[in-house]
Design a protein around this motif. Structure first.
Motif, PDB file in Angstrom:
ATOM      1  N   THR A  24       0.837  -1.194   0.000  1.00 50.23           N
ATOM      2  CA  THR A  24       0.000   0.000   0.000  1.00 50.23           C
ATOM      3  C   THR A  24       0.873   1.246   0.000  1.00 50.23           C
ATOM      4  OG1 THR A  24      -1.722  -1.176   1.220  1.00 50.23           O
ATOM      5  CG2 THR A  24      -1.829   1.218   1.258  1.00 50.23           C
ATOM      6  N   ARG A  26       0.649   5.814  -0.385  1.00 48.66           N
ATOM      7  CA  ARG A  26      -0.182   7.012  -0.252  1.00 48.66           C
ATOM      8  C   ARG A  26       0.275   7.987  -1.319  1.00 48.66           C
ATOM      9  NH1 ARG A  26       0.628   8.023   4.771  1.00 48.66           N
ATOM     10  NH2 ARG A  26      -1.264   7.017   5.466  1.00 48.66           N
ATOM     11  N   ASP A  27      -0.686   8.555  -2.063  1.00 49.39           N
ATOM     12  CA  ASP A  27      -0.311   9.507  -3.110  1.00 49.39           C
ATOM     13  C   ASP A  27      -0.142  10.904  -2.519  1.00 49.39           C
ATOM     14  OD1 ASP A  27      -2.887  10.680  -2.950  1.00 49.39           O
ATOM     15  OD2 ASP A  27      -3.612   9.608  -4.711  1.00 49.39           O
ATOM     16  N   GLU A  29      -1.930  13.424  -2.635  1.00 49.15           N
ATOM     17  CA  GLU A  29      -3.163  14.004  -2.087  1.00 49.15           C
ATOM     18  C   GLU A  29      -3.621  13.307  -0.815  1.00 49.15           C
ATOM     19  OE1 GLU A  29      -5.786  13.825  -5.414  1.00 49.15           O
ATOM     20  OE2 GLU A  29      -4.526  15.160  -6.596  1.00 49.15           O
ATOM     21  N   ASP A  31      -4.385  10.045  -0.557  1.00 47.92           N
ATOM     22  CA  ASP A  31      -5.212   8.872  -0.816  1.00 47.92           C
ATOM     23  C   ASP A  31      -4.346   7.625  -0.853  1.00 47.92           C
ATOM     24  OD1 ASP A  31      -7.574  10.408  -1.078  1.00 47.92           O
ATOM     25  OD2 ASP A  31      -7.098  10.824  -3.177  1.00 47.92           O
ATOM     26  N   ARG A  32      -4.860   6.565  -0.242  1.00 48.56           N
ATOM     27  CA  ARG A  32      -4.154   5.285  -0.274  1.00 48.56           C
ATOM     28  C   ARG A  32      -4.483   4.536  -1.556  1.00 48.56           C
ATOM     29  NH1 ARG A  32      -3.196   2.602   5.433  1.00 48.56           N
ATOM     30  NH2 ARG A  32      -2.636   4.468   6.571  1.00 48.56           N
ATOM     31  N   ARG A  33      -3.479   3.860  -2.077  1.00 46.44           N
ATOM     32  CA  ARG A  33      -3.615   3.060  -3.294  1.00 46.44           C
ATOM     33  C   ARG A  33      -2.866   1.759  -3.076  1.00 46.44           C
ATOM     34  NH1 ARG A  33      -3.673   6.610  -7.991  1.00 46.44           N
ATOM     35  NH2 ARG A  33      -4.612   4.854  -9.061  1.00 46.44           N
ATOM     36  N   TYR A 117       4.521   8.883  -4.571  1.00 47.65           N
ATOM     37  CA  TYR A 117       3.942   7.986  -3.571  1.00 47.65           C
ATOM     38  C   TYR A 117       4.862   7.836  -2.371  1.00 47.65           C
ATOM     39  CZ  TYR A 117       0.961   6.691  -7.458  1.00 47.65           C
ATOM     40  OH  TYR A 117       0.083   6.732  -8.513  1.00 47.65           O
ATOM     41  N   ASP A 127      -8.771   0.354   4.660  1.00 47.16           N
ATOM     42  CA  ASP A 127      -9.474   1.638   4.615  1.00 47.16           C
ATOM     43  C   ASP A 127     -10.838   1.586   5.279  1.00 47.16           C
ATOM     44  OD1 ASP A 127     -10.815   0.114   2.786  1.00 47.16           O
ATOM     45  OD2 ASP A 127     -10.453   1.432   1.080  1.00 47.16           O
TER      46      ASP A 127
END
Length: 140
Positions: A24, A26-27, A29, A31-33, A117, A127
């Motif tokens: 995982t 985090r970008d 902004e 947000d987790r991806r 990231y 999440d």
């Protein structure tokens, strides 16, 4: 370039040859991806964990994505992506390319080196819900 200890994803030995390693990020902004590591002839590549046909469908649903003959396979759509380039060679998104996540192997460890990231943790996103859909209404 000095690699930050908190950007270490895993050891190179932990990245399987016949499936994917899920982690995982985090970008910028916040947000987790999810992203995956795949073995290539030259080492390891990182890709965001979604099919280019329907972006809410994860390639690795938590137990590794299928790999066949050096290609990452979307089990939902049957799309094949070259492990080293992310290029789709077969399926409904033929010609599309997975979104890369830059990584570096150094002294037996894999590090996240993508400026867009930040490494959060190994494994899927936590999440509070089920994350991206692991099923889809298949549209070809």
């Amino acid at each position: 370039m000095a690699l930050a200890p908190d950007s270490r994803i895993t050891s190179l030995d932990a990245v399987p040859a016949d499936t994917t390693y899920l982690f995982t990020v985090r970008d910028d902004e916040g947000d987790r991806r999810e992203a995956v590591l795949v073995r290539t002839e030259d080492g390891v590549r990182g890709w965001l964990n979604y099919c280019r046909h329907l972006l809410d469908v994860r390639l690795d649903k938590g137990d590794g994505a299928p790999m066949r003959d050096g290609e990452l396979v979307c089990a939902n759509h049957g799309a094949y992506f070259e492990a080293d380039t992310g290029y789709c060679t077969f399926g409904p998104c033929d010609g599309a390319t997975l979104e890369a996540v830059d990584t570096t192997v150094d002294d037996g460890d894999v590090y996240l080196t993508d400026e867009d990231y930040t490494f959060v943790e190994s494994g899927p996103m936590d999440d509070g819900d089920d994350g991206p859909s692991n099923t889809s209404n298949v549209e070809f």
